[in-house]
Motif scaffolding. Structure first.
Motif, PDB file in Angstrom:
ATOM      1  N   ILE A  16      40.566  47.481  28.917  1.00 27.66           N
ATOM      2  CA  ILE A  16      41.335  46.988  29.456  1.00 27.66           C
ATOM      3  C   ILE A  16      41.345  44.956  28.928  1.00 27.66           C
ATOM      4  N   LEU A  17      42.461  44.420  28.472  1.00 25.80           N
ATOM      5  CA  LEU A  17      42.672  43.854  27.471  1.00 25.80           C
ATOM      6  C   LEU A  17      42.242  42.296  28.877  1.00 25.80           C
ATOM      7  N   GLN A  18      42.134  41.703  28.688  1.00 26.04           N
ATOM      8  CA  GLN A  18      41.976  39.513  29.274  1.00 26.04           C
ATOM      9  C   GLN A  18      43.032  39.469  29.703  1.00 26.04           C
ATOM     10  N   ASP A  19      43.920  39.637  29.273  1.00 26.67           N
ATOM     11  CA  ASP A  19      45.341  39.153  29.886  1.00 26.67           C
ATOM     12  C   ASP A  19      45.525  40.236  31.436  1.00 26.67           C
ATOM     13  N   LYS A  20      45.559  41.772  31.023  1.00 23.99           N
ATOM     14  CA  LYS A  20      45.423  42.321  32.150  1.00 23.99           C
ATOM     15  C   LYS A  20      44.981  42.878  32.931  1.00 23.99           C
ATOM     16  N   LEU A  21      43.400  42.162  32.588  1.00 20.93           N
ATOM     17  CA  LEU A  21      42.540  41.820  33.807  1.00 20.93           C
ATOM     18  C   LEU A  21      42.250  40.973  34.503  1.00 20.93           C
ATOM     19  N   ARG A  22      43.096  40.191  33.749  1.00 20.71           N
ATOM     20  CA  ARG A  22      43.961  38.773  34.992  1.00 20.71           C
ATOM     21  C   ARG A  22      44.512  39.001  36.333  1.00 20.71           C
ATOM     22  N   GLU A  23      45.597  39.731  35.566  1.00 23.17           N
ATOM     23  CA  GLU A  23      46.606  40.193  36.266  1.00 23.17           C
ATOM     24  C   GLU A  23      46.147  40.709  37.799  1.00 23.17           C
TER      25      GLU A  23
END
Length: 125
Positions: A16-23
């Motif tokens: 999971i990419l960091q932006d998706k993880l943040r979401e």
């Protein structure tokens, strides 16, 4: 897929990419009754809780990816139990406990051998 990946998509099994993880994190925080915290702040919570529980500063530093403990002592020193107002108390407890055990053992052995006198300081040469 490397074993080092901590968060991965359950369907695609991709990281999971960091932006998706943040979401995802934001959605979880919104649905929970917890006060909002940035995901990064959980490192600090983990560190302070681990040290307060008695974990080794060396282990915490390695877990966080630090090369030495200098940042741990500087930032989290107040959470390390024997770096607080209790300095020396662990040693004192150990010393008093061992001295009392030694005194009790000597006293028991003397009574067992028919002697009743135990020196006031409990120590024998």
């Amino acid at each position: 897929m490397p074993d080092e990946v901590l968060f991965q998509d359950y369907v695609k099994r991709d990281p999971i990419l960091q932006d998706k993880l943040r979401e995802v994190w934001a959605k979880v925080m919104e649905k929970s009754s917890l006060m909002h915290r940035r995901m990064y702040e959980t490192r600090h919570t983990f560190s302070s809780w681990a040290l307060a529980a008695g974990e080794s500063p060396h282990w915490v530093a390695r877990t966080l990816g630090h090369v030495n403990t200098s940042m741990i002592y500087k930032t989290y020193g107040r959470y390390i139990p024997n770096l607080t107002r209790h300095d020396g108390s662990a040693f004192e407890r150990q010393f008093v406990t061992n001295t009392n055990k030694k005194r009790d053992t000597i006293s028991h052995n003397l009574r067992h051998n028919g002697q009743n006198h135990v020196p006031e300081n409990g120590l024998y040469n």
